[in-house]
Scaffold this motif. Sequence first.
Motif, mmCIF file in Angstrom:
data_model
loop_
_atom_site.group_PDB
_atom_site.id
_atom_site.type_symbol
_atom_site.label_atom_id
_atom_site.label_comp_id
_atom_site.label_asym_id
_atom_site.label_seq_id
_atom_site.Cartn_x
_atom_site.Cartn_y
_atom_site.Cartn_z
ATOM 1 N N ALA A 6 0.831 -1.209 0.000
ATOM 2 C CA ALA A 6 0.000 0.000 0.000
ATOM 3 C C ALA A 6 0.863 1.255 0.000
ATOM 4 O O ALA A 6 0.586 2.206 -0.749
ATOM 5 N N ASP A 9 2.611 1.509 -3.425
ATOM 6 C CA ASP A 9 1.664 1.913 -4.472
ATOM 7 C C ASP A 9 1.413 3.420 -4.462
ATOM 8 O O ASP A 9 1.126 4.008 -5.507
ATOM 9 N N LYS A 10 1.518 4.029 -3.293
ATOM 10 C CA LYS A 10 1.293 5.480 -3.170
ATOM 11 C C LYS A 10 2.603 6.259 -3.163
ATOM 12 O O LYS A 10 2.665 7.404 -2.739
ATOM 13 N N LYS A 11 3.658 5.614 -3.662
ATOM 14 C CA LYS A 11 4.970 6.262 -3.835
ATOM 15 C C LYS A 11 5.632 6.657 -2.523
ATOM 16 O O LYS A 11 6.271 7.706 -2.412
ATOM 17 N N GLY A 35 7.020 10.455 3.533
ATOM 18 C CA GLY A 35 6.176 11.117 2.546
ATOM 19 C C GLY A 35 6.795 12.456 2.180
ATOM 20 O O GLY A 35 7.503 13.057 2.988
ATOM 21 N N HIS A 40 1.032 14.104 1.431
ATOM 22 C CA HIS A 40 1.493 12.774 1.036
ATOM 23 C C HIS A 40 1.505 11.828 2.232
ATOM 24 O O HIS A 40 1.128 10.652 2.118
ATOM 25 N N THR A 43 -1.997 10.705 2.746
ATOM 26 C CA THR A 43 -2.371 9.757 1.694
ATOM 27 C C THR A 43 -1.775 8.376 1.966
ATOM 28 O O THR A 43 -2.458 7.355 1.821
ATOM 29 N N LEU A 44 -0.504 8.341 2.361
ATOM 30 C CA LEU A 44 0.154 7.069 2.671
ATOM 31 C C LEU A 44 -0.532 6.365 3.832
ATOM 32 O O LEU A 44 -0.784 5.153 3.782
ATOM 33 N N ALA A 47 -3.914 4.976 2.837
ATOM 34 C CA ALA A 47 -3.776 3.789 1.988
ATOM 35 C C ALA A 47 -3.410 2.562 2.829
ATOM 36 O O ALA A 47 -3.990 1.486 2.644
#
Length: 111
Positions: A6, A9-11, A35, A40, A43-44, A47
């Motif tokens: 996960a 996938d979200k860099k 992040g 970010h 978001t991480l 996820a």
Amino acid sequence: MTAVRALDDKKGIDIKLLAVADVSSLADYFLICTGSSSTHVKTLCDAAEAALDAAGEPALRREGHRSGTWVLLDFGCLVVHVFTEETRQFYDLERLWNDAVPVPLAAESEV
């Protein structure tokens, strides 16, 4: 491991998995990730939390989400730490937990 995928996938940046069971009673593993911004980081975390929740492992606790520079997700045997770069360098958990065993991410399916 679901959480590693996960984050990847979200860099997520510089993802590290540490086996801490032999040096701490807090958890079996720490998953550490950076992040690029507070957005970010959020978001991480979202996820990782969604992926583990879908796998039947809901978070027991979430700390630090308001600050956006360090968020801790506690899943019991796994604790996920997501930092901004500056905050990760400041706290340097890898040095703090240097007795922990790094888990190669290529072997993540064993976790």
